[in-house]
Design an enzyme around this catalytic site. Structure first.
Site, PDB file in Angstrom:
ATOM      1  N   ASP A  11      41.160  55.714  51.927  1.00 38.56           N
ATOM      2  CA  ASP A  11      40.991  56.394  50.649  1.00 38.56           C
ATOM      3  C   ASP A  11      40.157  55.482  49.757  1.00 38.56           C
ATOM      4  O   ASP A  11      39.891  54.334  50.094  1.00 38.56           O
ATOM      5  CB  ASP A  11      42.374  56.658  50.026  1.00 38.56           C
ATOM      6  N   SER A  12      39.789  56.036  48.582  1.00 37.31           N
ATOM      7  CA  SER A  12      38.981  55.256  47.648  1.00 37.31           C
ATOM      8  C   SER A  12      39.783  54.177  46.943  1.00 37.31           C
ATOM      9  O   SER A  12      39.201  53.313  46.305  1.00 37.31           O
ATOM     10  CB  SER A  12      38.395  56.190  46.592  1.00 37.31           C
ATOM     11  N   TYR A  43      35.597  57.743  43.955  1.00 45.29           N
ATOM     12  CA  TYR A  43      34.687  58.537  44.773  1.00 45.29           C
ATOM     13  C   TYR A  43      34.452  59.922  44.150  1.00 45.29           C
ATOM     14  O   TYR A  43      33.374  60.483  44.234  1.00 45.29           O
ATOM     15  CB  TYR A  43      35.296  58.772  46.159  1.00 45.29           C
ATOM     16  N   GLY A  44      35.531  60.494  43.600  1.00 38.23           N
ATOM     17  CA  GLY A  44      35.540  61.915  43.251  1.00 38.23           C
ATOM     18  C   GLY A  44      34.565  62.338  42.186  1.00 38.23           C
ATOM     19  O   GLY A  44      34.295  63.521  42.017  1.00 38.23           O
ATOM     20  N   CYS A  60      40.441  60.555  52.033  1.00 36.57           N
ATOM     21  CA  CYS A  60      41.018  61.266  50.917  1.00 36.57           C
ATOM     22  C   CYS A  60      40.499  62.700  50.890  1.00 36.57           C
ATOM     23  O   CYS A  60      39.841  63.144  51.812  1.00 36.57           O
ATOM     24  CB  CYS A  60      40.772  60.508  49.618  1.00 36.57           C
ATOM     25  N   ASN A  61      40.760  63.445  49.998  1.00 37.56           N
ATOM     26  CA  ASN A  61      40.240  64.780  49.782  1.00 37.56           C
ATOM     27  C   ASN A  61      38.732  64.751  49.566  1.00 37.56           C
ATOM     28  O   ASN A  61      37.970  65.455  50.213  1.00 37.56           O
ATOM     29  CB  ASN A  61      40.913  65.391  48.574  1.00 37.56           C
ATOM     30  N   SER A  62      38.315  63.901  48.625  1.00 39.14           N
ATOM     31  CA  SER A  62      36.899  63.846  48.277  1.00 39.14           C
ATOM     32  C   SER A  62      36.077  63.453  49.493  1.00 39.14           C
ATOM     33  O   SER A  62      34.982  63.937  49.705  1.00 39.14           O
ATOM     34  CB  SER A  62      36.672  62.861  47.137  1.00 39.14           C
ATOM     35  N   GLU A 136      45.233  54.577  39.217  1.00 46.50           N
ATOM     36  CA  GLU A 136      44.745  53.277  39.688  1.00 46.50           C
ATOM     37  C   GLU A 136      45.116  52.149  38.723  1.00 46.50           C
ATOM     38  O   GLU A 136      45.140  50.992  39.106  1.00 46.50           O
ATOM     39  CB  GLU A 136      43.218  53.300  39.886  1.00 46.50           C
ATOM     40  N   CYS A 168      44.437  66.018  45.775  1.00 40.99           N
ATOM     41  CA  CYS A 168      43.910  64.656  45.704  1.00 40.99           C
ATOM     42  C   CYS A 168      45.066  63.751  46.072  1.00 40.99           C
ATOM     43  O   CYS A 168      46.199  63.966  45.624  1.00 40.99           O
ATOM     44  CB  CYS A 168      43.421  64.348  44.291  1.00 40.99           C
ATOM     45  N   THR A 169      44.785  62.771  46.913  1.00 45.38           N
ATOM     46  CA  THR A 169      45.881  61.940  47.421  1.00 45.38           C
ATOM     47  C   THR A 169      46.571  61.137  46.318  1.00 45.38           C
ATOM     48  O   THR A 169      47.692  60.673  46.510  1.00 45.38           O
ATOM     49  CB  THR A 169      45.354  60.965  48.490  1.00 45.38           C
ATOM     50  N   HIS A 170      45.899  60.934  45.185  1.00 49.52           N
ATOM     51  CA  HIS A 170      46.542  60.226  44.069  1.00 49.52           C
ATOM     52  C   HIS A 170      47.603  61.075  43.373  1.00 49.52           C
ATOM     53  O   HIS A 170      48.499  60.536  42.726  1.00 49.52           O
ATOM     54  CB  HIS A 170      45.504  59.840  43.000  1.00 49.52           C
TER      55      HIS A 170
HETATM   56  N1  DGL Z   1      42.139  60.179  46.226  1.00 46.40           N
HETATM   57  C1  DGL Z   1      40.843  60.798  46.362  1.00 46.40           C
HETATM   58  C2  DGL Z   1      40.984  62.256  46.819  1.00 46.40           C
HETATM   59  O1  DGL Z   1      41.973  62.600  47.459  1.00 46.40           O
HETATM   60  C3  DGL Z   1      39.932  60.742  45.151  1.00 46.40           C
HETATM   61  C4  DGL Z   1      40.025  59.556  44.248  1.00 46.40           C
HETATM   62  C5  DGL Z   1      38.658  59.177  43.714  1.00 46.40           C
HETATM   63  O2  DGL Z   1      38.075  59.879  42.897  1.00 46.40           O
HETATM   64  O3  DGL Z   1      38.193  58.158  44.184  1.00 46.40           O
HETATM   65  O4  DGL Z   1      40.121  63.060  46.572  1.00 46.40           O
END
Ligand code: DGL
Length: 256
Positions: A11-12, A43-44, A60-62, A136, A168-170
């Site tokens: 993940d990011s 990343y997103g 991650c999702n992104s 974060e 989003c994994t966060h």
């Molecule tokens: N956790 C990432 C996701 O699931 C995105 C976090 C980011 O923007 O870096 O999309």
């Protein structure tokens, strides 16, 4: 047959630890290697092409919505993403057929959840770009975060959603806050738990489970500040992070 190789999770930053936690809970004998690309977080909010480049260096999702096809072809190992498991669970959970999905700008812009759920539900999507920065920083409950959440969620509530996918994994780390804002009648679907079930299914069906004797190694590396990562990760994932400590790594050129 058994396979001692670790499950890789990346993940990011610290968000994917929600997926790693769920995997460790379902598969306690599996070794695990977690990579958080914290140096290049977030990343997103970056263009999809850029995320694809990052993803092919490490996925991650992104990341998934940008590059999962490429990763699966190059990696030659089972690759499990988070979009389909979350979407399937939401379709099962909804009672009125009106579902919300929240994610980063990149995830929502690609329409990946919209495609995954198709016409099975009426889907309302909202990008929540401010959430990941708070997580974060270790903030899952400030007044500023609650106020941002209210703003993001209001249109979804007005649309009448009864189920919300945390795309989003966060975001599973914000489940308490989100449930408080949405009220008890909205079902939250955590793609972390759903993804862990898919990982379990892949390992069992391909006979890739690790041997059950001995204690598995859980390894955590980051491209960012290892001390900061360790502090956050111990809080978000738990004591497993302490076993080996967190190592800093560089990624450039890994897949080139
Ligand atoms: N956790 C990432 C996701 O699931 C995105 C976090 C980011 O923007 O870096 O999309």
């Amino acid at each position: 047959m058994s396979d001692p190789r670790p499950i890789g999770v990346f993940d990011s930053g610290v968000g994917g630890l929600t997926v790693a936690r769920a995997i460790i809970d379902l598969l306690p004998h599996e070794p695990l290697l977690y990579l958080g690309d914290s140096a290049r977080f977030p990343y997103g909010s970056q263009p999809v092409e850029q995320i694809r480049r990052y993803a092919l260096e490490i996925a991650c999702n992104s990341i998934e919505v940008s590059a999962i096809g490429d990763i699966a072809v190059r990696a030659d190992i089972p690759v499990v993403g988070v979009v389909n498991p979350g979407s399937r669970a939401a379709i099962r959970a909804t009672r009125n057929g009106v579902v919300g999905v929240i994610g980063t700008d990149a995830t929502i812009a690609t329409g990946a959840y919209q495609r995954a759920m198709g016409s099975a539900v009426t889907l309302h999507a909202a990008a929540c770009p401010a959430f990941v920065d708070h997580v974060e920083r270790g903030d899952t409950s400030s007044a500023e975060l609650r106020s941002a959440a209210r703003g993001y969620l209001e249109p979804l509530m007005e649309a009448g959603i009864d189920t919300l996918v945390l795309g989003c994994t966060h975001y599973p780390l914000l489940s308490g806050l989100l449930q408080l804002e949405l009220g008890p009648d909205v079902v939250l679907v955590s793609s972390a738990e759903e993804t862990a079930k898919d990982v379990y299914g892949e390992l069992v069906s391909r006979e890739l489970l690790a041997p059950t004797e001995g204690r598995p190694v859980h390894e955590f590396v980051t491209t960012g500040d290892p001390d900061q990562f360790q502090r956050l990760a111990e809080g978000f994932l738990g004591p497993e992070v302490r076993d080996l400590g967190v190592e800093q790594v560089t990624l450039e050129g890994a897949w080139s």
